[in-house]
Enzyme design. Structure first.
Site, PDB file in Angstrom:
ATOM      1  N   ASP A   1     -10.521  18.355 -35.855  1.00 37.47           N
ATOM      2  CA  ASP A   1     -11.742  18.595 -36.605  1.00 37.47           C
ATOM      3  C   ASP A   1     -11.371  18.445 -38.065  1.00 37.47           C
ATOM      4  O   ASP A   1     -10.271  18.838 -38.482  1.00 37.47           O
ATOM      5  CB  ASP A   1     -12.330  19.980 -36.320  1.00 37.47           C
ATOM      6  CG  ASP A   1     -13.795  20.074 -36.751  1.00 37.47           C
ATOM      7  OD1 ASP A   1     -14.489  19.031 -36.714  1.00 37.47           O
ATOM      8  OD2 ASP A   1     -14.248  21.163 -37.123  1.00 37.47           O
ATOM      9  N   SER A   2     -12.245  17.840 -38.819  1.00 36.94           N
ATOM     10  CA  SER A   2     -11.899  17.552 -40.207  1.00 36.94           C
ATOM     11  C   SER A   2     -13.155  17.467 -41.054  1.00 36.94           C
ATOM     12  O   SER A   2     -14.264  17.341 -40.536  1.00 36.94           O
ATOM     13  CB  SER A   2     -11.114  16.233 -40.291  1.00 36.94           C
ATOM     14  OG  SER A   2     -11.854  15.175 -39.703  1.00 36.94           O
TER      15      SER A   2
ATOM     16  N   GLY B   1     -12.013   4.107 -34.316  1.00 33.62           N
ATOM     17  CA  GLY B   1     -11.070   4.015 -35.426  1.00 33.62           C
ATOM     18  C   GLY B   1     -10.061   5.146 -35.397  1.00 33.62           C
ATOM     19  O   GLY B   1      -8.861   4.943 -35.618  1.00 33.62           O
TER      20      GLY B   1
ATOM     21  N   GLY C   1     -14.673  10.175 -29.601  1.00 39.96           N
ATOM     22  CA  GLY C   1     -15.421   8.973 -29.260  1.00 39.96           C
ATOM     23  C   GLY C   1     -15.333   7.949 -30.376  1.00 39.96           C
ATOM     24  O   GLY C   1     -15.915   6.868 -30.294  1.00 39.96           O
ATOM     25  N   ASN C   2     -14.583   8.276 -31.445  1.00 42.28           N
ATOM     26  CA  ASN C   2     -14.452   7.412 -32.618  1.00 42.28           C
ATOM     27  C   ASN C   2     -13.317   6.417 -32.386  1.00 42.28           C
ATOM     28  O   ASN C   2     -12.149   6.799 -32.307  1.00 42.28           O
ATOM     29  CB  ASN C   2     -14.172   8.294 -33.844  1.00 42.28           C
ATOM     30  CG  ASN C   2     -14.090   7.497 -35.131  1.00 42.28           C
ATOM     31  OD1 ASN C   2     -13.397   6.495 -35.208  1.00 42.28           O
ATOM     32  ND2 ASN C   2     -14.782   7.967 -36.147  1.00 42.28           N
TER      33      ASN C   2
END
Length: 201
Positions: A71-72, A13, A10-11
């Site tokens: 995932d980060s 950027g 949903g980001n």
């Protein structure tokens, strides 16, 4: 018919960066917002790879298209790899960058500079029915050190505290285009692109 790859984030950027990195491939890169709303899965896995696989499989099953999910987060050696998968929620819910950074600095208050080593890690998973090459996982890592106070106005999350020793700058002091080139996500995306170029050729 074009191959559709959905970016499970949903980001905005992150979506923009992934789209940019995959330009020119025989793929139509779509966002979750291009589809009817789907309830988000609970990211309950103990590591980045587990969460990336969980999200990619979850959305691929519900949307019927190929999906890439990531995932980060930040791993600090002196904290045994914390905050790790809890990076965004390190100081509790709702997630808050300022509180997360404050907690990190408090946890490292007595740790000498040479032992404040850390890394940003990103794991990408691409999966879906009839995906050439099958489900694949790619990772990217950037090594650095945690400062004692924030520096720089750019970026987000832990960027103002994360020093790149070779550059002498924090991630928040690096222009966005350069950051995207050297970032953990950028490195993982380069591997993903190389793979997709091969299997879609």
């Amino acid at each position: 018919m074009s191959n559709i790859l959905v970016v499970a984030t949903g980001n905005k950027g992150k979506l923009k960066e992934i789209r940019h990195r995959l330009e020119g491939l025989r793929l139509e890169v779509r966002a979750l917002t291009d589809f009817p709303p789907v309830e988000e899965p609970e990211e309950d896995q103990p590591d980045f790879e587990g969460n990336a696989r969980l999200k990619a499989r979850y959305y691929a099953e519900r949307l019927g298209h190929w999906v890439v999910a990531d995932d980060s987060g930040l791993e600090v050696d002196a904290l045994g790899g914390e905050p790790g998968v809890r990076s965004a929620r390190y100081a509790g819910e709702p997630s808050n960058d300022a509180r997360n950074n404050e907690k990190l600095l408090n946890e490292l208050a007595d740790v000498p500079d040479e032992k404040r080593t850390a890394r940003f890690r990103c794991v990408l998973c691409v999966t879906g029915q009839e995906l050439p090459g099958g489900e694949q996982v790619f990772d990217g890592v950037v090594e650095g050190r945690i400062l004692r106070e924030p520096r720089g106005e750019g970026g987000f999350g832990y960027d103002p505290l994360f020093l790149h020793p070779g550059l002498g700058r924090t991630t928040a002091e690096i222009p966005l285009e350069e950051k995207n080139r050297i970032s953990h996500r950028g490195k993982a995306l380069d591997k993903l692109r190389e793979h997709l170029e091969r299997v879609l050729a």
